[in-house]
Design a protein around this motif. Sequence first.
Motif, short mmCIF file in Angstrom:
data_model
loop_
_atom_site.label_atom_id
_atom_site.label_comp_id
_atom_site.label_asym_id
_atom_site.label_seq_id
_atom_site.Cartn_x
_atom_site.Cartn_y
_atom_site.Cartn_z
N TYR A 94 2.01 -6.55 -8.26
CA TYR A 94 1.33 -5.55 -7.20
C TYR A 94 0.43 -6.38 -6.24
CZ TYR A 94 -1.66 -1.68 -5.97
OH TYR A 94 -2.44 -0.70 -5.32
N GLU A 95 -0.14 -7.36 -6.78
CA GLU A 95 -1.22 -8.21 -5.93
C GLU A 95 -0.36 -8.93 -4.94
OE1 GLU A 95 -4.89 -8.85 -9.09
OE2 GLU A 95 -3.82 -10.47 -8.48
N GLN A 96 0.66 -9.33 -5.21
CA GLN A 96 1.74 -10.07 -4.19
C GLN A 96 2.06 -9.06 -3.31
OE1 GLN A 96 5.50 -11.46 -5.79
NE2 GLN A 96 5.40 -13.20 -4.70
N ALA A 97 2.50 -7.91 -3.58
CA ALA A 97 2.74 -6.75 -2.33
C ALA A 97 1.51 -6.65 -1.47
CB ALA A 97 3.11 -5.67 -3.18
N PHE A 98 0.45 -6.43 -2.23
CA PHE A 98 -0.97 -6.43 -1.42
C PHE A 98 -1.04 -7.37 -0.45
CE2 PHE A 98 -5.26 -6.56 -0.94
CZ PHE A 98 -5.71 -5.33 -0.76
N ASN A 99 -1.14 -8.56 -1.09
CA ASN A 99 -1.32 -9.67 -0.29
C ASN A 99 -0.34 -9.87 1.12
OD1 ASN A 99 -3.64 -10.63 -1.73
ND2 ASN A 99 -2.29 -11.91 -3.19
N ALA A 100 0.65 -9.43 0.67
CA ALA A 100 1.80 -9.53 1.77
C ALA A 100 1.33 -8.51 3.17
CB ALA A 100 3.05 -9.27 1.33
N LEU A 101 0.84 -7.33 2.78
CA LEU A 101 0.44 -6.44 3.43
C LEU A 101 -0.55 -6.86 4.49
CD1 LEU A 101 0.60 -3.10 1.68
CD2 LEU A 101 2.37 -4.08 3.19
N ARG A 102 -1.53 -7.64 3.46
CA ARG A 102 -2.82 -8.07 4.27
C ARG A 102 -2.61 -9.07 5.15
NH1 ARG A 102 -8.46 -8.65 0.66
NH2 ARG A 102 -7.12 -10.29 -0.22
N ALA A 103 -1.49 -10.03 4.88
CA ALA A 103 -1.17 -11.26 5.66
C ALA A 103 -0.77 -10.80 7.13
CB ALA A 103 -0.23 -12.07 4.81
N CYS A 104 -0.62 -9.49 7.34
CA CYS A 104 -0.24 -8.96 8.59
C CYS A 104 -1.41 -8.36 9.34
CB CYS A 104 1.12 -8.12 8.63
SG CYS A 104 2.52 -8.83 7.82
N PRO A 105 -2.20 -9.07 10.02
CA PRO A 105 -3.36 -8.29 10.46
C PRO A 105 -3.18 -7.16 11.37
CG PRO A 105 -3.30 -10.57 11.15
CD PRO A 105 -2.18 -10.38 10.56
N ASN A 106 -3.94 -6.08 11.09
CA ASN A 106 -3.88 -4.87 12.32
C ASN A 106 -2.62 -4.30 12.12
OD1 ASN A 106 -6.50 -5.39 12.98
ND2 ASN A 106 -5.60 -7.03 14.40
N THR A 107 -1.59 -4.18 10.92
CA THR A 107 -0.52 -3.77 11.02
C THR A 107 -0.38 -2.66 9.99
OG1 THR A 107 0.52 -6.03 11.85
CG2 THR A 107 1.91 -4.22 10.67
N TYR A 108 -0.83 -3.11 8.64
CA TYR A 108 -0.70 -2.14 7.59
C TYR A 108 -1.88 -1.36 7.00
CZ TYR A 108 3.93 -3.89 7.07
OH TYR A 108 5.46 -4.50 7.29
N PHE A 109 -1.85 -0.29 7.04
CA PHE A 109 -3.22 0.75 6.74
C PHE A 109 -2.89 1.74 5.74
CE2 PHE A 109 -3.70 -0.91 11.21
CZ PHE A 109 -5.05 -1.34 11.11
N THR A 110 -2.81 1.34 4.25
CA THR A 110 -2.96 2.28 3.45
C THR A 110 -4.11 2.65 2.84
OG1 THR A 110 -0.80 1.35 2.56
CG2 THR A 110 -2.10 2.50 1.09
N LEU A 111 -4.42 4.02 2.87
CA LEU A 111 -5.66 4.39 2.20
C LEU A 111 -5.48 5.40 0.85
CD1 LEU A 111 -6.00 7.65 3.38
CD2 LEU A 111 -6.52 6.54 5.52
N VAL A 112 -6.58 5.55 0.29
CA VAL A 112 -6.37 6.06 -0.77
C VAL A 112 -7.88 7.32 -0.87
CG1 VAL A 112 -5.44 4.52 -2.19
CG2 VAL A 112 -7.95 4.70 -2.10
N ILE A 113 -7.65 8.39 -1.66
CA ILE A 113 -8.66 9.30 -2.08
C ILE A 113 -8.80 8.80 -3.73
CG2 ILE A 113 -9.54 11.62 -2.06
CD1 ILE A 113 -7.88 12.12 0.23
N VAL A 114 -10.30 8.59 -3.79
CA VAL A 114 -10.71 8.60 -5.31
C VAL A 114 -11.45 9.72 -5.67
CG1 VAL A 114 -11.66 6.81 -6.61
CG2 VAL A 114 -10.34 5.91 -4.76
#
Length: 174
Positions: free
Chosen positions: A63-83
């Motif tokens: 999970y953390e590897q996927a998260f880091n892969a998304l964050r390594a592409c600035p201004n590209t991936y925006f995932t949001l959540v409702i808690v």
Amino acid sequence: MPSFTPDSQLDLLFSPELIPASVKAELGSDLHMRPLAKTDITRSHLSVLSVLTTTPDLTVAQYEQAFNALRACPNTYFTLVIVNRGTDQIVGVGSVFIEQKFTRGLGKVGHIEDIAVDKSMQGRKLGLRVIQALSAISENTGCYKTILNCSDKNIPFYQKCGFEKKENEMARYH
Ligand code: ACO
């Protein structure tokens, strides 16, 4: 029961300031909208996504590897959540990713993906709020349009969110 974790204590995918305050204000006081956090595998992220499609378990490292892969592409991936503030568990999710084009004078397009609301919370306008926030992020990032694919049964939902039917989807599975 785990207590609510404020944004300041989380490792987030993008700046929470990109989520419009006006959309957050429309959520019930029991709910909070924020960017995906690196530890959200512990807050039912995958279980909420499973209302959408098959979502096998992942290890924390995967999970953390996927998260880091998304964050390594600035201004590209925006995932949001409702808690849910009472349980610190996720009840709604959605993503938009930004495509850079060479056409339209280097235009950008926002692609909305993976919208899901926990069954127990459907019908409370959470899906609508997720789409409003993602559309605002897309527009504020400079996209000239925001698009998505959906099944026929979800067309009325997206129409209520301000989308109109255009063209056709083609797919080839691998
Ligand atoms: N048919 C007709 N109207 C609908 C439907 C539907 N299937 N779903 C929602 N609406 C309407 C609601 O009645 C509401 O209308 P109103 O403003 O007149 O009251 C409006 O759309 C907003 O609905 P919400 O309460 O925001 O919808 P909800 O929070 O339940 O979320 C969602 C909708 C995301 C489709 C949810 O039902 C869900 O998670 N479904 C399973 C997963 C899924 O199909 N996700 C979308 C895949 S497509 C993609 O990801 C791009």
